[in-house]
Design a protein around this motif. Structure first.
Motif, PDB file in Angstrom:
ATOM      1  N   LEU A  23       0.848  -1.217  -0.140  1.00 42.24           N
ATOM      2  CA  LEU A  23       0.015  -0.100  -0.122  1.00 42.24           C
ATOM      3  C   LEU A  23       0.760   1.345   0.092  1.00 42.24           C
ATOM      4  O   LEU A  23       0.705   2.423  -0.486  1.00 42.24           O
ATOM      5  CB  LEU A  23      -1.207  -0.013   1.282  1.00 42.24           C
ATOM      6  CG  LEU A  23      -1.772   1.273   1.275  1.00 42.24           C
ATOM      7  CD1 LEU A  23      -2.958   1.149   0.173  1.00 42.24           C
ATOM      8  CD2 LEU A  23      -2.629   1.243   2.478  1.00 42.24           C
ATOM      9  N   LEU A  24       2.021   1.039   0.481  1.00 45.95           N
ATOM     10  CA  LEU A  24       2.895   2.335   0.765  1.00 45.95           C
ATOM     11  C   LEU A  24       3.455   2.575  -0.708  1.00 45.95           C
ATOM     12  O   LEU A  24       3.814   3.660  -1.053  1.00 45.95           O
ATOM     13  CB  LEU A  24       4.114   2.082   1.715  1.00 45.95           C
ATOM     14  CG  LEU A  24       5.064   3.288   2.044  1.00 45.95           C
ATOM     15  CD1 LEU A  24       4.313   4.352   2.661  1.00 45.95           C
ATOM     16  CD2 LEU A  24       5.947   2.627   2.909  1.00 45.95           C
ATOM     17  N   VAL A  25       3.615   1.687  -1.309  1.00 42.47           N
ATOM     18  CA  VAL A  25       4.098   1.714  -2.936  1.00 42.47           C
ATOM     19  C   VAL A  25       3.003   2.612  -3.613  1.00 42.47           C
ATOM     20  O   VAL A  25       3.447   3.493  -4.411  1.00 42.47           O
ATOM     21  CB  VAL A  25       4.523   0.439  -3.555  1.00 42.47           C
ATOM     22  CG1 VAL A  25       4.710   0.467  -5.297  1.00 42.47           C
ATOM     23  CG2 VAL A  25       5.675  -0.218  -3.054  1.00 42.47           C
ATOM     24  N   LEU A  26       1.708   2.156  -3.613  1.00 36.87           N
ATOM     25  CA  LEU A  26       0.866   3.099  -4.098  1.00 36.87           C
ATOM     26  C   LEU A  26       0.580   4.638  -3.564  1.00 36.87           C
ATOM     27  O   LEU A  26       0.376   5.387  -4.390  1.00 36.87           O
ATOM     28  CB  LEU A  26      -0.700   2.311  -3.812  1.00 36.87           C
ATOM     29  CG  LEU A  26      -0.863   1.107  -4.422  1.00 36.87           C
ATOM     30  CD1 LEU A  26      -2.233   0.530  -3.986  1.00 36.87           C
ATOM     31  CD2 LEU A  26      -0.835   1.246  -5.859  1.00 36.87           C
ATOM     32  N   THR A  40      10.606   2.640  -2.404  1.00 41.97           N
ATOM     33  CA  THR A  40       9.760   1.905  -1.818  1.00 41.97           C
ATOM     34  C   THR A  40       9.392   0.595  -2.104  1.00 41.97           C
ATOM     35  O   THR A  40       9.048  -0.295  -1.379  1.00 41.97           O
ATOM     36  CB  THR A  40       8.421   2.993  -1.900  1.00 41.97           C
ATOM     37  OG1 THR A  40       8.675   4.096  -1.546  1.00 41.97           O
ATOM     38  CG2 THR A  40       7.336   2.506  -0.999  1.00 41.97           C
ATOM     39  N   ILE A  41       9.425   0.468  -3.568  1.00 44.42           N
ATOM     40  CA  ILE A  41       9.264  -1.020  -4.028  1.00 44.42           C
ATOM     41  C   ILE A  41      10.516  -2.050  -3.645  1.00 44.42           C
ATOM     42  O   ILE A  41      10.261  -2.951  -3.112  1.00 44.42           O
ATOM     43  CB  ILE A  41       9.519  -1.017  -5.405  1.00 44.42           C
ATOM     44  CG1 ILE A  41       8.140  -0.426  -6.067  1.00 44.42           C
ATOM     45  CG2 ILE A  41       9.915  -2.409  -6.003  1.00 44.42           C
ATOM     46  CD1 ILE A  41       8.305   0.090  -7.712  1.00 44.42           C
ATOM     47  N   LEU A  42      11.719  -1.399  -3.353  1.00 44.78           N
ATOM     48  CA  LEU A  42      12.927  -2.039  -2.674  1.00 44.78           C
ATOM     49  C   LEU A  42      12.399  -2.630  -1.502  1.00 44.78           C
ATOM     50  O   LEU A  42      12.863  -3.579  -0.938  1.00 44.78           O
ATOM     51  CB  LEU A  42      13.964  -1.361  -2.700  1.00 44.78           C
ATOM     52  CG  LEU A  42      15.238  -1.998  -2.094  1.00 44.78           C
ATOM     53  CD1 LEU A  42      15.663  -3.457  -2.811  1.00 44.78           C
ATOM     54  CD2 LEU A  42      16.528  -1.123  -2.172  1.00 44.78           C
ATOM     55  N   LEU A  43      11.827  -1.607  -0.475  1.00 49.10           N
ATOM     56  CA  LEU A  43      11.426  -1.788   0.915  1.00 49.10           C
ATOM     57  C   LEU A  43      10.419  -3.164   0.994  1.00 49.10           C
ATOM     58  O   LEU A  43      10.353  -3.828   1.822  1.00 49.10           O
ATOM     59  CB  LEU A  43      10.701  -0.727   1.514  1.00 49.10           C
ATOM     60  CG  LEU A  43      10.125  -0.704   2.907  1.00 49.10           C
ATOM     61  CD1 LEU A  43      11.427  -1.207   3.927  1.00 49.10           C
ATOM     62  CD2 LEU A  43       9.544   0.501   3.357  1.00 49.10           C
TER      63      LEU A  43
END
Length: 128
Positions: free
Chosen positions: A70-73, A111-114
């Motif tokens: 959700l953070l990626v979005l 963020t995707i890496l996270l």
């Protein structure tokens, strides 16, 4: 001296909550219509939610797995907003415009890496 306020903001109360909700829905709809990467990430989010609920992990781990996707979005929406503002100001190439767009893209990438590290850690701790 009184601060200037936008005519588009309601003062308070339920109308403010209604307007804020309406703007949020309009923003999500616009992102869906215009941002290919947002649509891809929504698909990944939907699959991640299904997969997280099926995984034999704790409720907190399910929350974390869903939360990072959700953070990626969220970061993608902020990146799209930055790009829209830069394009609104000028479509000509400028080093500062490039920096703004690159910084937004870097934020999405991190963020995707996270999210990938989080999913990898939870899956590794559960199955290895």
């Amino acid at each position: 001296m009184e601060q200037p306020t936008s005519e588009f903001k309601s003062k308070a109360g339920l109308k403010r909550i209604y307007n804020a909700s309406s703007y949020a829905i309009q923003g999500l709809a616009a992102a869906w219509r215009t941002e290919h990467s947002f649509r891809q990430e929504v698909l990944v989010f939907a699959l991640a939610v299904i997969f997280a609920f099926v995984l034999p992990v704790s409720g907190f781990q399910k929350l974390v797995l869903i939360g990072v996707v959700l953070l990626v979005l969220i970061v993608e929406l902020i990146n799209s907003a930055i790009e829209a503002v830069v394009d609104r100001i000028s479509l000509e190439r400028h080093p500062l415009s490039k920096n703004a767009k690159d910084f937004g893209g870097a934020a999405v990438g991190l963020t995707i890496l996270l999210a990938a590290i989080t999913w990898g850690t939870v899956l590794y701790s559960r199955f290895m």
